[in-house]
Design a protein around this motif. Structure first.
Motif, PDB file in Angstrom:
ATOM      1  N   GLY A 101       0.930  -1.163   0.041  1.00 21.74           N
ATOM      2  CA  GLY A 101      -0.054  -0.062   0.073  1.00 21.74           C
ATOM      3  C   GLY A 101       0.934   1.215   0.005  1.00 21.74           C
ATOM      4  O   GLY A 101       1.812   1.211  -0.722  1.00 21.74           O
ATOM      5  N   PHE A 102       0.445   2.324   0.980  1.00 20.22           N
ATOM      6  CA  PHE A 102       1.161   3.391   0.630  1.00 20.22           C
ATOM      7  C   PHE A 102       2.611   3.276   1.280  1.00 20.22           C
ATOM      8  O   PHE A 102       3.481   4.053   0.750  1.00 20.22           O
ATOM      9  CB  PHE A 102       0.508   4.660   1.540  1.00 20.22           C
ATOM     10  N   GLU A 103       2.691   2.225   2.023  1.00 23.84           N
ATOM     11  CA  GLU A 103       4.368   2.150   2.440  1.00 23.84           C
ATOM     12  C   GLU A 103       5.244   1.939   1.679  1.00 23.84           C
ATOM     13  O   GLU A 103       6.481   2.245   1.595  1.00 23.84           O
ATOM     14  CB  GLU A 103       4.184   0.960   3.451  1.00 23.84           C
ATOM     15  N   GLY A 104       4.757   1.415   0.280  1.00 20.55           N
ATOM     16  CA  GLY A 104       5.690   1.544  -0.913  1.00 20.55           C
ATOM     17  C   GLY A 104       6.236   2.861  -1.295  1.00 20.55           C
ATOM     18  O   GLY A 104       7.256   3.048  -1.753  1.00 20.55           O
ATOM     19  N   GLN A 105       5.453   3.805  -0.976  1.00 19.23           N
ATOM     20  CA  GLN A 105       5.774   5.253  -1.607  1.00 19.23           C
ATOM     21  C   GLN A 105       7.142   5.607  -0.536  1.00 19.23           C
ATOM     22  O   GLN A 105       7.649   6.681  -0.776  1.00 19.23           O
ATOM     23  CB  GLN A 105       4.486   6.145  -1.309  1.00 19.23           C
ATOM     24  N   LEU A 106       7.033   5.150   0.495  1.00 18.57           N
ATOM     25  CA  LEU A 106       8.045   5.619   1.783  1.00 18.57           C
ATOM     26  C   LEU A 106       9.341   5.228   1.293  1.00 18.57           C
ATOM     27  O   LEU A 106      10.429   5.735   1.479  1.00 18.57           O
ATOM     28  CB  LEU A 106       7.694   5.228   3.090  1.00 18.57           C
ATOM     29  N   PHE A 107       9.361   4.106   0.615  1.00 15.74           N
ATOM     30  CA  PHE A 107      10.747   3.803  -0.217  1.00 15.74           C
ATOM     31  C   PHE A 107      11.235   4.366  -1.315  1.00 15.74           C
ATOM     32  O   PHE A 107      11.991   3.982  -1.933  1.00 15.74           O
ATOM     33  CB  PHE A 107      10.689   2.215  -0.288  1.00 15.74           C
ATOM     34  N   LEU A 117      -3.653  10.744   1.218  1.00 15.90           N
ATOM     35  CA  LEU A 117      -4.920  11.440   1.599  1.00 15.90           C
ATOM     36  C   LEU A 117      -6.289  11.165   0.797  1.00 15.90           C
ATOM     37  O   LEU A 117      -7.405  11.503   1.268  1.00 15.90           O
ATOM     38  CB  LEU A 117      -4.440  12.929   1.189  1.00 15.90           C
ATOM     39  N   SER A 118      -6.227  10.527  -0.351  1.00 21.71           N
ATOM     40  CA  SER A 118      -7.161   9.972  -1.148  1.00 21.71           C
ATOM     41  C   SER A 118      -7.842   8.675  -0.560  1.00 21.71           C
ATOM     42  O   SER A 118      -8.924   8.099  -1.109  1.00 21.71           O
ATOM     43  CB  SER A 118      -7.062  10.019  -2.518  1.00 21.71           C
ATOM     44  N   GLN A 119      -7.118   8.034   0.250  1.00 22.82           N
ATOM     45  CA  GLN A 119      -7.665   6.745   0.904  1.00 22.82           C
ATOM     46  C   GLN A 119      -9.104   7.022   1.533  1.00 22.82           C
ATOM     47  O   GLN A 119      -9.184   7.924   2.410  1.00 22.82           O
ATOM     48  CB  GLN A 119      -6.530   6.087   1.726  1.00 22.82           C
ATOM     49  N   PRO A 120      -9.987   6.153   1.480  1.00 18.61           N
ATOM     50  CA  PRO A 120     -11.465   6.518   2.021  1.00 18.61           C
ATOM     51  C   PRO A 120     -11.051   6.297   3.656  1.00 18.61           C
ATOM     52  O   PRO A 120     -10.286   5.869   4.196  1.00 18.61           O
ATOM     53  CB  PRO A 120     -12.064   5.420   1.603  1.00 18.61           C
ATOM     54  N   LYS A 121     -11.963   7.123   4.221  1.00 18.47           N
ATOM     55  CA  LYS A 121     -12.090   7.409   5.702  1.00 18.47           C
ATOM     56  C   LYS A 121     -12.677   6.014   6.140  1.00 18.47           C
ATOM     57  O   LYS A 121     -13.679   5.843   5.720  1.00 18.47           O
ATOM     58  CB  LYS A 121     -12.902   8.630   5.971  1.00 18.47           C
ATOM     59  N   PRO A 122     -12.132   5.215   7.182  1.00 13.38           N
ATOM     60  CA  PRO A 122     -12.392   4.012   7.715  1.00 13.38           C
ATOM     61  C   PRO A 122     -13.896   4.323   8.379  1.00 13.38           C
ATOM     62  O   PRO A 122     -13.952   5.441   9.365  1.00 13.38           O
ATOM     63  CB  PRO A 122     -11.372   3.817   8.642  1.00 13.38           C
ATOM     64  N   MET A 123     -14.625   3.761   8.021  1.00 17.23           N
ATOM     65  CA  MET A 123     -16.316   3.905   8.351  1.00 17.23           C
ATOM     66  C   MET A 123     -17.001   2.621   8.845  1.00 17.23           C
ATOM     67  O   MET A 123     -16.906   1.541   8.061  1.00 17.23           O
ATOM     68  CB  MET A 123     -17.012   4.751   7.513  1.00 17.23           C
ATOM     69  N   LEU A 124     -17.439   2.368   9.838  1.00 18.84           N
ATOM     70  CA  LEU A 124     -18.374   1.334  10.198  1.00 18.84           C
ATOM     71  C   LEU A 124     -19.777   1.493   9.654  1.00 18.84           C
ATOM     72  O   LEU A 124     -20.121   2.547   9.347  1.00 18.84           O
ATOM     73  CB  LEU A 124     -18.533   1.007  11.907  1.00 18.84           C
ATOM     74  N   THR A 125     -20.362   0.429   9.374  1.00 18.88           N
ATOM     75  CA  THR A 125     -21.714   0.420   8.834  1.00 18.88           C
ATOM     76  C   THR A 125     -22.688   0.230  10.063  1.00 18.88           C
ATOM     77  O   THR A 125     -22.163   0.527  11.250  1.00 18.88           O
ATOM     78  CB  THR A 125     -22.060  -1.345   8.129  1.00 18.88           C
ATOM     79  N   ASP A 126     -23.788   0.759   9.785  1.00 19.38           N
ATOM     80  CA  ASP A 126     -24.934   1.015  10.953  1.00 19.38           C
ATOM     81  C   ASP A 126     -24.932  -0.255  11.680  1.00 19.38           C
ATOM     82  O   ASP A 126     -25.069  -0.449  12.842  1.00 19.38           O
ATOM     83  CB  ASP A 126     -26.119   1.274  10.240  1.00 19.38           C
ATOM     84  N   GLU A 127     -24.946  -1.445  11.198  1.00 15.91           N
ATOM     85  CA  GLU A 127     -24.905  -2.736  11.725  1.00 15.91           C
ATOM     86  C   GLU A 127     -23.687  -2.893  12.810  1.00 15.91           C
ATOM     87  O   GLU A 127     -24.072  -3.461  13.965  1.00 15.91           O
ATOM     88  CB  GLU A 127     -25.213  -4.017  10.882  1.00 15.91           C
ATOM     89  N   GLU A 128     -22.563  -2.700  12.123  1.00 13.60           N
ATOM     90  CA  GLU A 128     -21.379  -2.835  13.179  1.00 13.60           C
ATOM     91  C   GLU A 128     -21.455  -1.900  14.263  1.00 13.60           C
ATOM     92  O   GLU A 128     -21.250  -2.184  15.307  1.00 13.60           O
ATOM     93  CB  GLU A 128     -20.157  -2.726  12.207  1.00 13.60           C
TER      94      GLU A 128
END
Length: 822
Positions: A101-107, A117-128
């Protein structure tokens, strides 16, 4: 015009083009234009001609692809193939199992921040979210950690029943098989909340949702295995464990001595083809209560019953507990954290091939199965456990430090305690961000091999520091065990997380950089594949493209490292707001430095690098701190750049930069080839080290956030069990903070009146009566002081016992019980 002008012009153009990573053709055009300009401005003709000729001799062969491949790439490919350290099948499988993932960019030395910054914000579903607010909250209210750890040494039956009934063991199992079908993010949130009240409960729930029969069956099981076992695992009819670790090879699956020999035997009354297993496993979580045992072993077929291969390789199998010959040993006791743990043994235990996970088709593919799934579980269980305990430890320690008074002041006002509180806050913020980043990677569908290792190591290490600081702040409150003590068991249990899922010493010194330098590097693994491509023509073309891309990136990283070192990364474009731009620039600098040092280390040390564990560990620290800072900044962005969190962001990032520079400095000062280390030092630290630890002023602001009600503190407490109930003394103390702060002005006024007016009594209630008679306080203020007294007593209270209650093993007297070594 000076004789050196053409050379200086070419040098500056080269530096400029390298910094911005322009192509060789663009560099040639810019350099040629600069030389023409020098000629027009009257540069010395001979110097100009020599510079132009040298430029043409160097650039033209590199620009003409057939010439470059024939004269340069082909000989280099032959040399590279000869010096390339051989990769074993197990090493190749481990390298190719994860995703990058983005860790590849660090190398890369030049991270593309838009990708982060374009990675989606982590979100729970209503059920979760409803599950967290419902069953998880209810389970937390049922938990009495003292009863679990001291009285029963186990979860009470009602807890086991509740966990099974509400499918806590089936969180990751799809709904079509009767599970909850929750995401990795939900798994993280559940474990985090449970860990804030009891590490025994969190580990009991975490293990079935981590590497084990459920995870392995979902990915590799036959349809028949899925249809039978997954519903039973989901509703708790089957309790799973997984046997990997053994006395002779630890958790190294490639070296396990446990074996299975293909033969025929009896199973359910029929003579079938199967495997006769001999194994000895220990430290197996849930083994004492497990009904279904997953097992890793090496499979042999000496009689060639399955094919021509005698050594089939690492294989995974499912053993029902009641399989004849299976012996589940007595319980182990992991540092007074009595989650179910113990050995599993067997000698010549027969199972049919249908009990191999994935059936006969997956025989010998166990190592691949393990490494592909390991990054998922390692990303969640232990980082989430560290996050839950650390977040809870931070907010309750802040409350305690405000409520507990010495010499008329809250202990948190003393600078020594304030220093510990600032470390607690910074570590808790970093742990929370890092653990969520690792879980979010799985949530996005990645197999984060390197981030999972970083998260496991650093979350548990920072948690160890945090609980140590919390114990110092609590003093006697922390060391007296009993129902009121919410820190003692965390202190005892901390080494468990350090040890399991790969001991931290080995994780740091071997895995983080060792795996990251190849898997995450933009060129190295691809170059290795190109060099070993059976199609030599295609391999040469690929190697040519990769090699010169690699050389260009390496030159760019050297230039960028030097420039950032000279300017202290004070310039350059960067994302973020006015508060965080400087941090992104720091990341640009140390990403270039890491990429440069990694390339030089691999070039000069080659295969010997894997044995330079101190160097590998220190470069791994640089990679880790880069990733941690990225997680912190991404969290800050996802939460809408809250101003109240800026001191926490600054403290944790500055602390990480300081650790990173210290690790890089130590690596270069001790580089095995000293002249190379000196050269790298000049490029990375041209003016010496400049990063400092967080200032006392910043630490004071961060500590104050823990000791006062505010939105940053509320975000710190989000996701942990702070409900003030009888079984949650930490939650009660945390709930007192607002009332204590409101009562403090009244308390100061009353204490001043006592001192100035010489109240005639020493009894607290009588003093309140006298204070009201004299008009020092009114009825509402008296109520506040009485409530403050009750809250303070509850905060500082510790437990005591009858002597007979503390006599070790008193209940076993006369039973003949013994303790024996396993």
């Amino acid at each position: 015009m000076s004789v050196i002008a053409p050379w200086l012009a070419v040098l500056l153009i080269a530096a400029f083009a390298s910094y911005h990573r322009y192509s060789l053709a663009v560099f040639a055009a810019l350099a040629g234009s600069a030389l023409v300009a020098c000629g027009l401005l009257g540069a010395e003709p001979t110097s100009l001609a020599v510079a132009a000729g040298l430029l043409a001799v160097v650039v033209l062969p590199l620009l003409i692809t057939p010439i470059r491949r024939h004269l340069i790439t082909s000989p280099l490919l032959g040399f590279y193939t000869r010096i390339l350290p051989p990769l074993s099948a197990t090493e190749r499988t481990a390298l190719e199992a994860g995703t990058v993932g983005f860790e590849g960019q660090l190398f890369s030395g030049k991270p593309d921040w838009n990708l982060l910054l374009s990675q989606p914000k982590p979100m729970l579903t209503d059920e979760e979210q409803a599950f967290l607010d419902g069953p998880v909250e209810e389970l937390c209210t049922m938990v009495n950690d003292w009863e679990i750890t001291h009285v029963h040494a186990d979860l009470q039956p009602e807890l086991w029943d509740f966990i099974k009934k509400n499918k806590f063991f089936g969180m990751i199992i799809p709904k079509e098989y009767g599970g909850l079908g929750f995401s990795a993010l939900a798994n993280h949130k559940v474990i985090q909340k449970l860990a804030s009240v009891s590490s025994v409960v969190s580990s009991t729930v975490g293990v079935p949702n981590s590497l084990g029969p459920g995870e392995l069956l979902m990915h590799y099981g036959t349809q028949e295995q899925k249809d039978y076992y997954l519903p039973r695992l989901a509703d708790g009819r089957e309790v799973p464990c997984f046997g990997l670790t053994g006395p002779w090879a630890g958790s190294d699956a490639t070296s396990i001595p446990d074996y299975g020999v293909v033969c025929k035997g009896q199973w359910n009354g029929a003579n079938v083809l199967g495997v006769k297993l001999t194994f000895d496993k220990r430290y197996i979580t849930l083994a004492p209560v497990a009904s279904l045992i997953g097992l890793a072993f090496r499979m042999y077929d000496p009689d060639k019953l399955l094919g021509d291969q005698a050594d089939i390789g690492i294989t995974l199998a499912l053993l029902p507990r009641d399989t004849p010959g299976v012996e589940v040993g007595r319980r182990a006791m992991p540092l007074n954290s009595p989650f179910q743990n113990g050995p599993v043994r067997g000698k010549e235990v027969f199972i049919p091939l249908s009990q191999l996970i994935g059936g006969e088709e997956m025989a010998g593919k166990g190592w691949q199965m393990l490494v592909e799934c390991l990054s998922i579980g390692r990303s969640i269980t232990l980082p989430s456990t560290a996050s839950g305990g650390s977040k809870m430890g931070a907010v309750v320690t802040g409350a305690y430090a405000r409520i507990r008074k010495q010499f008329g002041l809250s202990v948190g006002r003393f600078e020594g305690v304030e220093e510990a509180l600032s470390r607690i806050a910074g570590n808790a913020y970093a742990i929370s961000a890092l653990s969520e980043a690792a879980a979010a990677a799985v949530w996005r569908g990645e197999l984060p091999a390197v981030p999972s290792t970083i998260a496991k190591y650093h979350c548990t290490e920072m948690s160890r520091q945090l609980v140590s600081d919390a114990m110092d702040v609590h003093g006697g409150k922390g060391i007296i065990l009993g129902p009121q003590n919410y820190l003692g068991r965390a202190w005892q249990a901390t080494p468990i997380s350090i040890t399991v899922e790969g001991a931290n010493i080995m994780t740091r010194s071997l895995m983080i950089f060792g795996q990251g330098a190849i898997l995450c590097h933009p060129f190295v693994l691809k170059e290795m594949k190109a060099a070993t491509n059976p199609d030599r023509a295609q391999g040469l073309r690929d190697f040519d493209r990769l090699l010169f891309g690699h050389i260009g990136a390496a030159i760019s990283n050297a230039v960028r490292s030097l420039w950032f070192g000279i300017t202290n990364a004070a310039f350059g474009s960067a994302p973020g707001d006015a508060h965080t731009k400087r941090f992104y620039r720091k990341l640009n600098r140390y990403s270039a430095a890491l990429a440069l040092c990694a390339d030089v280390s691999m070039l000069t040390l080659g295969g010997k690098l894997k044995f330079k564990e101190k160097l590998s560990g220190r470069l791994g620290d640089v990679l880790s701190q880069l990733y941690i800072i990225c997680a912190i900044l991404k969290r800050y962005e996802d939460q809408g750049r809250p101003v109240a969190d800026q001191p926490l962001v600054a403290y944790s990032v500055i602390d990480a930069v300081h650790k990173m520079e210290s690790a890089l400095s130590t690596a270069l000062r001790n580089f095995p080839i000293r002249p190379v280390g000196w050269a790298l030092w000049l490029l990375v630290f041209p003016f010496g080290r400049r990063a400092t630890a967080p200032s006392d002023r910043l630490g004071r602001r961060v500590a104050a956030l823990l000791m006062s009600p505010n939105e940053a503190r509320d975000r710190m407490a989000d996701g942990v069990f702070t409900t003030p109930c009888a079984n949650n003394p930490a939650g009660r103390i945390n709930s007192y903070l607002t009332k204590v702060v409101l009562a403090e002005p009244v308390e100061r006024k009353f204490l001043k009146a006592m001192k100035d007016s010489h109240l005639s009594t020493l009894d607290f209630e009588a003093q309140l009566d006298e204070g009201m008679r004299r008009g020092v306080i009114n009825a509402e203020e008296r109520r506040q002081l009485e409530e403050l007294r009750v809250m303070t007593i509850d905060t500082i209270r510790v437990d005591d016992f009858e002597h007979s209650e503390l006599v070790a093993a008193s209940s076993l007297k006369g039973t003949g019980a013994v303790v024996r070594a396993a």
